[in-house]
Design a protein around this motif. Structure first.
Motif, PDB file in Angstrom:
ATOM      1  N   ASN A 151       0.832  -1.210   0.000  1.00 38.68           N
ATOM      2  CA  ASN A 151       0.000   0.000   0.000  1.00 38.68           C
ATOM      3  C   ASN A 151       0.867   1.260   0.000  1.00 38.68           C
ATOM      4  O   ASN A 151       0.548   2.243  -0.681  1.00 38.68           O
ATOM      5  N   PHE A 152       1.964   1.211   0.767  1.00 36.14           N
ATOM      6  CA  PHE A 152       2.864   2.368   0.800  1.00 36.14           C
ATOM      7  C   PHE A 152       3.511   2.593  -0.556  1.00 36.14           C
ATOM      8  O   PHE A 152       3.558   3.721  -1.062  1.00 36.14           O
ATOM      9  N   TYR A 153       4.043   1.510  -1.155  1.00 40.14           N
ATOM     10  CA  TYR A 153       4.679   1.639  -2.469  1.00 40.14           C
ATOM     11  C   TYR A 153       3.688   2.129  -3.518  1.00 40.14           C
ATOM     12  O   TYR A 153       4.038   2.923  -4.398  1.00 40.14           O
ATOM     13  N   GLN A 154       2.443   1.671  -3.431  1.00 44.67           N
ATOM     14  CA  GLN A 154       1.427   2.104  -4.381  1.00 44.67           C
ATOM     15  C   GLN A 154       1.164   3.602  -4.256  1.00 44.67           C
ATOM     16  O   GLN A 154       1.048   4.313  -5.262  1.00 44.67           O
ATOM     17  N   LYS A 155       1.100   4.086  -3.014  1.00 42.43           N
ATOM     18  CA  LYS A 155       0.898   5.529  -2.797  1.00 42.43           C
ATOM     19  C   LYS A 155       2.081   6.327  -3.344  1.00 42.43           C
ATOM     20  O   LYS A 155       1.904   7.385  -3.960  1.00 42.43           O
ATOM     21  N   PHE A 156       3.289   5.805  -3.122  1.00 41.89           N
ATOM     22  CA  PHE A 156       4.475   6.525  -3.596  1.00 41.89           C
ATOM     23  C   PHE A 156       4.540   6.504  -5.122  1.00 41.89           C
ATOM     24  O   PHE A 156       4.944   7.490  -5.743  1.00 41.89           O
ATOM     25  N   GLU A 157       4.136   5.403  -5.737  1.00 47.66           N
ATOM     26  CA  GLU A 157       4.096   5.354  -7.195  1.00 47.66           C
ATOM     27  C   GLU A 157       3.094   6.353  -7.753  1.00 47.66           C
ATOM     28  O   GLU A 157       3.322   6.956  -8.812  1.00 47.66           O
ATOM     29  N   ASP A 158       2.000   6.566  -7.047  1.00 53.15           N
ATOM     30  CA  ASP A 158       1.019   7.571  -7.468  1.00 53.15           C
ATOM     31  C   ASP A 158       1.622   8.973  -7.387  1.00 53.15           C
ATOM     32  O   ASP A 158       1.366   9.829  -8.241  1.00 53.15           O
ATOM     33  N   ILE A 159       2.438   9.193  -6.352  1.00 48.76           N
ATOM     34  CA  ILE A 159       3.124  10.486  -6.213  1.00 48.76           C
ATOM     35  C   ILE A 159       4.074  10.709  -7.386  1.00 48.76           C
ATOM     36  O   ILE A 159       4.127  11.801  -7.971  1.00 48.76           O
ATOM     37  N   ILE A 160       4.829   9.658  -7.734  1.00 46.11           N
ATOM     38  CA  ILE A 160       5.768   9.766  -8.850  1.00 46.11           C
ATOM     39  C   ILE A 160       5.023   9.970 -10.173  1.00 46.11           C
ATOM     40  O   ILE A 160       5.470  10.727 -11.048  1.00 46.11           O
ATOM     41  N   LYS A 161       3.874   9.330 -10.320  1.00 44.23           N
ATOM     42  CA  LYS A 161       3.070   9.523 -11.532  1.00 44.23           C
ATOM     43  C   LYS A 161       2.637  10.982 -11.639  1.00 44.23           C
ATOM     44  O   LYS A 161       2.777  11.597 -12.710  1.00 44.23           O
TER      45      LYS A 161
END
Length: 200
Positions: A151-161
């Motif tokens: 869940n954390f990595y998914q949130k961070f990937e959304d930030i990078i997107k």
């Protein structure tokens, strides 16, 4: 460790029996004296001492003199490199980022930094390349901790997107395609997509 006193001596003045400095270390410290920061390795935790702190010092020393960043990396840690992007986005001194050969993975995200900062100019050579792709993660632990990590990595990937879309000319449709394959860019594509402002 190289004797830093050697860095004060022009190579042409060294005698036949004098120890030669390591060329990577020599160029790095020589560059710092000339307000030039060289990123020529995989992005890791040492980026704090090797890049971030010198960059902040140069930007806040009151001189307002230009800064050069030489970018040449295969990528590395997203978490270590992301904060550098924040620093570049807020630089006050005129800064030029130059891609020598390639800016891959995290390197391409760093290259996007400064997109909305009028003090930052980005350029590359004709045969420079870049690579954008979805990040990779290694998860371990019990089921609960793995879910938390995911869940954390998914949130961070959304930030990078969001960062990518706001710091380049890449469209949401292109980003979605990029998440499924490796997007290698030649210099003309880097220019078209806003990763660089100029091809040298």
């Amino acid at each position: 460790m190289v004797n830093k006193e050697l860095l004060e001596i022009p190579l042409s003045d060294l005698g036949l029996n004098d120890p030669l400095p390591d060329p990577v270390t020599y160029q790095y410290y020589k560059g710092l004296k000339e307000r030039k920061i060289i990123i020529n390795e995989q992005i890791g935790s040492d980026i704090v001492e090797m890049v971030m702190l010198p960059l902040l010092e140069m930007d806040n020393d009151g001189t307002g003199k230009p800064i050069d960043i030489i970018l040449n990396t295969i990528g590395g840690s997203l978490f270590d490199g992301a904060s550098l992007c924040n620093i570049i986005d807020n630089l006050k001194c005129p800064t030029t980022i130059t891609v020598m050969t390639y800016a891959y993975s995290m390197g391409s995200i760093i290259l996007m930094a400064g997109y909305n900062n009028p003090n930052v100019k980005k350029r590359c050579y004709k045969f420079s390349t870049a690579l954008l792709h979805a990040g990779s993660s290694y998860l371990e632990g019990n089921s609960t901790s793995v879910k938390d990590q995911f869940n954390f990595y998914q949130k961070f990937e959304d930030i990078i997107k969001d960062y990518t879309l706001s710091h380049s000319n890449i469209t949401p449709e292109e980003y979605e395609k990029m998440e499924r394959y490796e997007w290698y860019m030649t210099s003309d594509i880097m220019l078209e997509k806003g990763l660089v402002d100029e091809i040298i």
